[in-house]
Design a protein around this motif. Sequence first.
Motif, PDB file in Angstrom:
ATOM      1  N   ALA A  41     -16.920  56.235  42.847  1.00 52.14           N
ATOM      2  CA  ALA A  41     -17.323  57.578  42.423  1.00 52.14           C
ATOM      3  C   ALA A  41     -17.415  58.509  43.626  1.00 52.14           C
ATOM      4  N   ARG A  42     -16.845  59.688  43.521  1.00 51.40           N
ATOM      5  CA  ARG A  42     -16.966  60.695  44.572  1.00 51.40           C
ATOM      6  C   ARG A  42     -18.329  61.398  44.515  1.00 51.40           C
ATOM      7  N   TYR A  43     -19.055  61.188  43.418  1.00 53.12           N
ATOM      8  CA  TYR A  43     -20.280  61.937  43.185  1.00 53.12           C
ATOM      9  C   TYR A  43     -21.463  60.990  43.011  1.00 53.12           C
ATOM     10  N   GLU A  44     -22.630  61.466  43.376  1.00 52.54           N
ATOM     11  CA  GLU A  44     -23.844  60.674  43.214  1.00 52.54           C
ATOM     12  C   GLU A  44     -24.854  61.438  42.369  1.00 52.54           C
ATOM     13  N   LYS A  45     -25.610  60.653  41.583  1.00 50.57           N
ATOM     14  CA  LYS A  45     -26.602  61.243  40.691  1.00 50.57           C
ATOM     15  C   LYS A  45     -27.910  61.431  41.427  1.00 50.57           C
ATOM     16  N   LEU A  46     -28.497  62.596  41.299  1.00 47.44           N
ATOM     17  CA  LEU A  46     -29.752  62.924  41.960  1.00 47.44           C
ATOM     18  C   LEU A  46     -30.931  62.648  41.021  1.00 47.44           C
ATOM     19  N   PRO A  47     -32.136  62.579  41.567  1.00 48.76           N
ATOM     20  CA  PRO A  47     -33.309  62.290  40.731  1.00 48.76           C
ATOM     21  C   PRO A  47     -33.494  63.250  39.561  1.00 48.76           C
ATOM     22  N   ASP A  48     -33.054  64.502  39.705  1.00 45.82           N
ATOM     23  CA  ASP A  48     -33.230  65.467  38.614  1.00 45.82           C
ATOM     24  C   ASP A  48     -32.126  65.387  37.564  1.00 45.82           C
ATOM     25  N   GLY A  49     -31.225  64.397  37.729  1.00 48.53           N
ATOM     26  CA  GLY A  49     -30.167  64.194  36.744  1.00 48.53           C
ATOM     27  C   GLY A  49     -28.880  64.937  37.028  1.00 48.53           C
ATOM     28  N   THR A  50     -28.864  65.809  38.026  1.00 47.65           N
ATOM     29  CA  THR A  50     -27.631  66.491  38.403  1.00 47.65           C
ATOM     30  C   THR A  50     -26.837  65.636  39.383  1.00 47.65           C
TER      31      THR A  50
END
Length: 341
Positions: free
Chosen positions: A248-257
């Motif tokens: 995945a090029r992207y990671e999920k942040l604690p706020d869900g974004t």
Amino acid sequence: MKSHVRTAGSYLIRHTTPRRVANVAKLYASYHRSRLAKRNFHSGMPASVAIEPTTSCNLGCPECPSGLKKFTRPTGMLRDELLTDLLDEIGPTLQHLQFYFQGEPFIHPRITDLFAKAAEYGVYTSTSTNAHFINPSRAEDIVRSGLRQLIISIDGTTQEVYEQYRRRGSLAKVLEGTRHIIEAKKRLNSPWPLVYFQFLVVRPNQHQIDDVLRLGKETGVDEVLFKTAQVYEYEKGNPLIPTLDEYARYEKLPDGTYRIKNKLLNQCWKMWHSCVLTWDGRVVPCCFDKDADHQLGQFGELPFRQIWKGEAYGNFRGAILKSRGEIDICTNCSEGTKVWG
């Protein structure tokens, strides 16, 4: 899977001239000088160029402006003369010419002639295809053309999964086209082109990673490559983002974004050693500028050297060093900072 390192490496060594080595040294030195000084210094000509045979495509992939027919720029075919003029000017220092940007290269009726023209200059050539237009006759033309690397997109090992991303595509045609190439290489006793399966890892196909490795071995390709997917709308999540973190090029942040993993450093090696030419001669900085919004010159109206060394290109490189995060095509970039070796 068979390793391609020795064969590709030996080809490049045999075709690397003192002039090309000197050119890469200039590029490397000027890039690092610029990066350290935070000012644009540039020396040398591009070592790698991607040129677009056509913007036309037979598929409708959901994250591709070519497949979705969302370009604002016109659709057309690369002219032989444009390629010849480019090679006449920069061929002696050019190491790699990639016949791909947007679109499906094999829609171009004379694509193998374009490969052969580049081979006359001793340039390492590659292309990427969905393999729907490779029949036995064309497979032999590809092998005879001197093409050195053929990347075949295979984003699923069953039709049901494959067509979730490669919409309007046929997995059977992909496998048939691959077999034609492998058989043509055997008939002509040629090691070229190296044939790679490229598997774009998205959530619908991530469970087939082991399956595509087995399929690659059964089919006889040289290697299976895995590619992470760029998506345009990722901040709130996207059904294409895989749950396997390494793909995945992207990671999920604690706020869900979500955010892109790559740190957006104020540097980019690609701006010093490579560029992209559209089918009609627009010079753009890299493959992330799919709609040619950052055109730096028009090859054909100006010599390539004048564009490459011109004020617009210099300003763009300078902007990269100053504040890359303010450049729209850079904000979703997962590449650019790594230098060869």
